[in-house]
Enzyme design. Structure first.
Site, PDB file in Angstrom:
ATOM      1  N   ASN A  10       0.857  -1.189   0.000  1.00  0.00           N
ATOM      2  CA  ASN A  10       0.000   0.000   0.000  1.00  0.00           C
ATOM      3  C   ASN A  10       0.894   1.241   0.000  1.00  0.00           C
ATOM      4  OD1 ASN A  10      -1.818   2.030   0.511  1.00  0.00           O
ATOM      5  ND2 ASN A  10      -2.825   1.013   2.249  1.00  0.00           N
ATOM      6  N   LYS A  17       3.355   0.864   3.024  1.00  0.00           N
ATOM      7  CA  LYS A  17       3.002  -0.081   4.065  1.00  0.00           C
ATOM      8  C   LYS A  17       2.986  -1.460   3.409  1.00  0.00           C
ATOM      9  CE  LYS A  17      -0.338  -0.420   7.801  1.00  0.00           C
ATOM     10  NZ  LYS A  17      -0.909  -1.765   7.620  1.00  0.00           N
ATOM     11  N   ARG A  87      -2.597  -1.996  -3.500  1.00  0.00           N
ATOM     12  CA  ARG A  87      -3.699  -1.034  -3.434  1.00  0.00           C
ATOM     13  C   ARG A  87      -3.462   0.022  -4.521  1.00  0.00           C
ATOM     14  NH1 ARG A  87      -4.983   3.817   0.705  1.00  0.00           N
ATOM     15  NH2 ARG A  87      -7.052   4.205  -0.111  1.00  0.00           N
ATOM     16  N   HIS A 175     -12.214   4.582  -0.847  1.00  0.00           N
ATOM     17  CA  HIS A 175     -12.325   3.730   0.343  1.00  0.00           C
ATOM     18  C   HIS A 175     -13.022   2.407   0.016  1.00  0.00           C
ATOM     19  CE1 HIS A 175     -12.136   7.459   3.207  1.00  0.00           C
ATOM     20  NE2 HIS A 175     -10.947   6.897   3.116  1.00  0.00           N
ATOM     21  N   HIS A 203     -17.126   5.392   6.998  1.00  0.00           N
ATOM     22  CA  HIS A 203     -15.676   5.333   7.230  1.00  0.00           C
ATOM     23  C   HIS A 203     -15.246   6.733   7.680  1.00  0.00           C
ATOM     24  CE1 HIS A 203     -11.471   3.936   6.190  1.00  0.00           C
ATOM     25  NE2 HIS A 203     -11.315   5.248   6.301  1.00  0.00           N
ATOM     26  N   GLY A 205     -12.301   8.457   9.192  1.00  0.00           N
ATOM     27  CA  GLY A 205     -10.894   8.566   9.599  1.00  0.00           C
ATOM     28  C   GLY A 205     -10.435   9.981   9.307  1.00  0.00           C
ATOM     29  N   ASN A 206      -9.166  10.128   8.975  1.00  0.00           N
ATOM     30  CA  ASN A 206      -8.694  11.431   8.538  1.00  0.00           C
ATOM     31  C   ASN A 206      -9.399  11.793   7.231  1.00  0.00           C
ATOM     32  OD1 ASN A 206      -7.209  13.639   8.985  1.00  0.00           O
ATOM     33  ND2 ASN A 206      -5.230  12.643   8.688  1.00  0.00           N
ATOM     34  N   ARG A 236      -9.953  18.131   4.487  1.00  0.00           N
ATOM     35  CA  ARG A 236     -10.734  18.399   3.270  1.00  0.00           C
ATOM     36  C   ARG A 236     -12.077  18.999   3.635  1.00  0.00           C
ATOM     37  NH1 ARG A 236      -9.648  12.619   1.630  1.00  0.00           N
ATOM     38  NH2 ARG A 236      -7.685  12.654   0.500  1.00  0.00           N
ATOM     39  N   ASP A 277      -6.885  16.538  14.137  1.00  0.00           N
ATOM     40  CA  ASP A 277      -6.921  15.347  14.977  1.00  0.00           C
ATOM     41  C   ASP A 277      -8.131  15.407  15.905  1.00  0.00           C
ATOM     42  OD1 ASP A 277      -6.432  13.501  17.159  1.00  0.00           O
ATOM     43  OD2 ASP A 277      -4.425  13.288  16.319  1.00  0.00           O
ATOM     44  N   GLU A 334     -14.526   4.164  14.940  1.00  0.00           N
ATOM     45  CA  GLU A 334     -14.279   3.044  15.860  1.00  0.00           C
ATOM     46  C   GLU A 334     -14.068   3.488  17.297  1.00  0.00           C
ATOM     47  OE1 GLU A 334     -10.919   0.793  14.307  1.00  0.00           O
ATOM     48  OE2 GLU A 334     -11.820   0.850  12.323  1.00  0.00           O
ATOM     49  N   ASN A 335     -13.554   4.713  17.479  1.00  0.00           N
ATOM     50  CA  ASN A 335     -13.070   5.103  18.817  1.00  0.00           C
ATOM     51  C   ASN A 335     -13.796   6.252  19.499  1.00  0.00           C
ATOM     52  OD1 ASN A 335     -10.765   3.267  18.823  1.00  0.00           O
ATOM     53  ND2 ASN A 335     -10.021   4.529  17.150  1.00  0.00           N
ATOM     54  N   GLU A 382      -8.413  -2.771   5.598  1.00  0.00           N
ATOM     55  CA  GLU A 382      -8.283  -2.664   4.140  1.00  0.00           C
ATOM     56  C   GLU A 382      -7.238  -3.642   3.607  1.00  0.00           C
ATOM     57  OE1 GLU A 382      -8.013   1.525   5.139  1.00  0.00           O
ATOM     58  OE2 GLU A 382      -9.032   1.964   3.257  1.00  0.00           O
TER      59      GLU A 382
HETATM   60  P1  ADP Z   1      -6.402   7.662   8.306  1.00  0.00           P
HETATM   61  O1  ADP Z   1      -7.461   8.152   7.362  1.00  0.00           O
HETATM   62  O2  ADP Z   1      -5.205   8.525   8.339  1.00  0.00           O
HETATM   63  O3  ADP Z   1      -6.129   6.166   8.216  1.00  0.00           O
HETATM   64  P2  ADP Z   1      -7.546   6.962  10.884  1.00  0.00           P
HETATM   65  O4  ADP Z   1      -8.573   5.996  10.426  1.00  0.00           O
HETATM   66  O5  ADP Z   1      -6.388   6.440  11.628  1.00  0.00           O
HETATM   67  O6  ADP Z   1      -7.059   7.913   9.725  1.00  0.00           O
HETATM   68  O7  ADP Z   1      -8.297   8.060  11.802  1.00  0.00           O
HETATM   69  C1  ADP Z   1      -7.613   9.148  12.321  1.00  0.00           C
HETATM   70  C2  ADP Z   1      -8.605   9.975  13.117  1.00  0.00           C
HETATM   71  O8  ADP Z   1      -9.161   9.151  14.164  1.00  0.00           O
HETATM   72  C3  ADP Z   1      -7.947  11.169  13.789  1.00  0.00           C
HETATM   73  O9  ADP Z   1      -8.777  12.305  13.668  1.00  0.00           O
HETATM   74  C4  ADP Z   1      -7.889  10.720  15.248  1.00  0.00           C
HETATM   75  O10 ADP Z   1      -7.905  11.802  16.146  1.00  0.00           O
HETATM   76  C5  ADP Z   1      -9.176   9.926  15.342  1.00  0.00           C
HETATM   77  N1  ADP Z   1      -9.222   9.122  16.567  1.00  0.00           N
HETATM   78  C6  ADP Z   1      -8.440   8.080  16.917  1.00  0.00           C
HETATM   79  N2  ADP Z   1      -8.748   7.664  18.184  1.00  0.00           N
HETATM   80  C7  ADP Z   1      -9.752   8.477  18.626  1.00  0.00           C
HETATM   81  C8  ADP Z   1     -10.509   8.572  19.821  1.00  0.00           C
HETATM   82  N3  ADP Z   1     -10.297   7.756  20.852  1.00  0.00           N
HETATM   83  N4  ADP Z   1     -11.458   9.536  19.915  1.00  0.00           N
HETATM   84  C9  ADP Z   1     -11.675  10.386  18.892  1.00  0.00           C
HETATM   85  N5  ADP Z   1     -11.010  10.340  17.721  1.00  0.00           N
HETATM   86  C10 ADP Z   1     -10.053   9.403  17.582  1.00  0.00           C
END
Ligand code: ADP
Length: 396
Positions: A10, A17, A87, A175, A203, A205-206, A236, A277, A334-335, A382
């Protein structure tokens, strides 16, 4: 012959990666390596969590160094068992499934570089380095391919047809391996055939995108011609009135490239809360930052808007047989119980009831018994999906 091992490669715009899978033995990689910040003085290699000091000029040297390290640890000594899955971000309108790599597939990826100028050339660098090093079957797994099932009325933009045709301008969506993985795992969890499983996959994430999946197939997704469209993301903007772009180009005397950078790199959460973040932004909000609060409200508002739209599209497509589940994945999905709760609070009349206790403990199932639509949290993978698609294609 014993089971095949799949090396998943990737290559991002400044990262590589590499994961080695033996899917018959485990869902987890046998070994993982990565290199980040390629092309800068800070580039580093990491093998199974151990950092090294090497600096990399380019993707090729990083990929080769990771492979050297795997081989020195005794991995893939039997090359006849090895295959490689890459990928690839953009496969254009032609790539509607994973493709075995040959000259014509390389030419296709190269042609699609005009749509993904940061990513496709990096993906090609990975492919070329791998082909130079190993004479084994190689497969391209495209981010765009999962969305090739969208109907024309979903993927077309309402601009003059001759321009859409001349430049292949349409919604492609991204994605793909993540939304496909989430679809597969949702079906497994619900104990339903994938062809009968419908969901809204989020999805977050960032980069962030939503996808409406009807009977296992993508019918609509929020990223478009490029990953810029749709949800608010780390840097974005997501959806924006296109007139703002020409207004800013004129008012701020921006070039097209500068406008593109503004919307891709300086907007989203970063543009509102000075950080991309989500963890930082949540802690800023907790200490009273109004910008952080606004950014989080905007982020959740936009996701809700897409869920609403996609539930309606799924119910319409399925003749009232709508979504089985709304599924959260990736870093934020997820988090962050906070974001999940903000997104889905107050929707009982739509058959959506989040169970706060389950939500706070990050369970897989987050909804109450009485919720008509299940709410779920699933970690995405992925790399596993790329390995599995590679194996499936090669198994014929
Ligand atoms: P990427 O698109 O770079 O793979 P990730 O899927 O790793 O991104 O997601 C990164 C985002 O997830 C960041 O904004 C990070 O702050 C957020 N994140 C990770 N852990 C937590 C958490 N416990 N609470 C809130 N946001 C989180």
């Amino acid at each position: 012959m014993s089971a095949r091992q799949i090396l998943v490669c990737n290559c991002g715009s400044s990262s590589v990666k590499v994961d080695l899978f033996d899917l018959k033995a485990s869902d987890k990689p046998l070994i993982s390596g990565s290199a980040g910040r390629i092309g800068t003085d800070q580039s580093r290699i990491e093998i199974q969590g151990n950092e090294g000091e090497t600096r990399f000029r380019d993707h090729r040297s990083a990929f080769l160094e990771i492979c050297d390290s795997f081989e020195s640890k005794g991995f893939f000594s039997e090359k006849e068992r090895l295959a490689i899955g890459h990928r690839v971000v953009h496969g254009g309108k032609e790539a509607d499934q994973p493709l075995r790599i040959d000259e014509s597939v390389i030419a296709l990826i190269d042609r699609c570089s005009r749509f993904a100028p940061l990513h496709n050339p990096a993906n090609l660098a990975g492919i070329e380095s791998a082909m130079e090093r190993y004479s084994v079957p190689q497969v391209a797994v495209f981010d765009t391919a999962f969305h090739s099932s969208m109907s024309e009325f979903a993927y077309r933009y309402a601009i003059p047809s001759e321009l859409s045709e001349k430049y292949d301008i349409r919604r492609y969506g991204f994605h793909g391996p993540s939304h496909e993985y989430i679809t597969l795992k949702t079906a497994e969890f619900l104990n339903k055939p994938i062809e009968e499983t419908s969901l809204v996959s989020l999805h977050l994430g960032n980069g962030a995108s939503a996808c409406a999946v009807y009977n296992g197939k993508s019918i609509e997704t929020s990223m478009g011609f490029t990953p810029l469209e749709g949800l608010m993301m780390g840097t974005r903007s997501g959806d924006i009135d296109p007139a703002i772009v020409s207004f800013l180009i004129e008012s701020e005397k921006l070039s097209a490239k500068e406008a593109d950078r503004l919307l891709n790199k300086q907007s989203g959460l970063l543009g509102i809360a000075n950080s991309n973040d989500m963890r930082d932004i949540v802690s800023q909000m907790e200490t009273g930052s109004t910008e952080a609060k606004l950014a989080i409200n905007m982020f959740a508002h936009r996701i809700r808007k897409y869920i609403g739209a996609y539930l309606i599209q799924l119910a319409h497509t399925g003749k009232n047989n709508g979504a089985d589940a709304i599924v959260f994945t990736a870093g934020i999905g997820e988090n962050s119980p906070l974001i999940r709760s903000m997104v889905l609070d107050g929707l009982v009349s739509f058959g959506i009831e989040i169970d706060e206790k389950k939500n706070q403990s990050n369970s897989t199932l987050l909804s109450k018994e009485s919720s008509r639509i299940k709410i779920m949290r699933l970690p995405t993978d992925e790399e596993w999906m790329i390995a599995r698609n590679t194996e499936k294609l090669l198994a014929g």
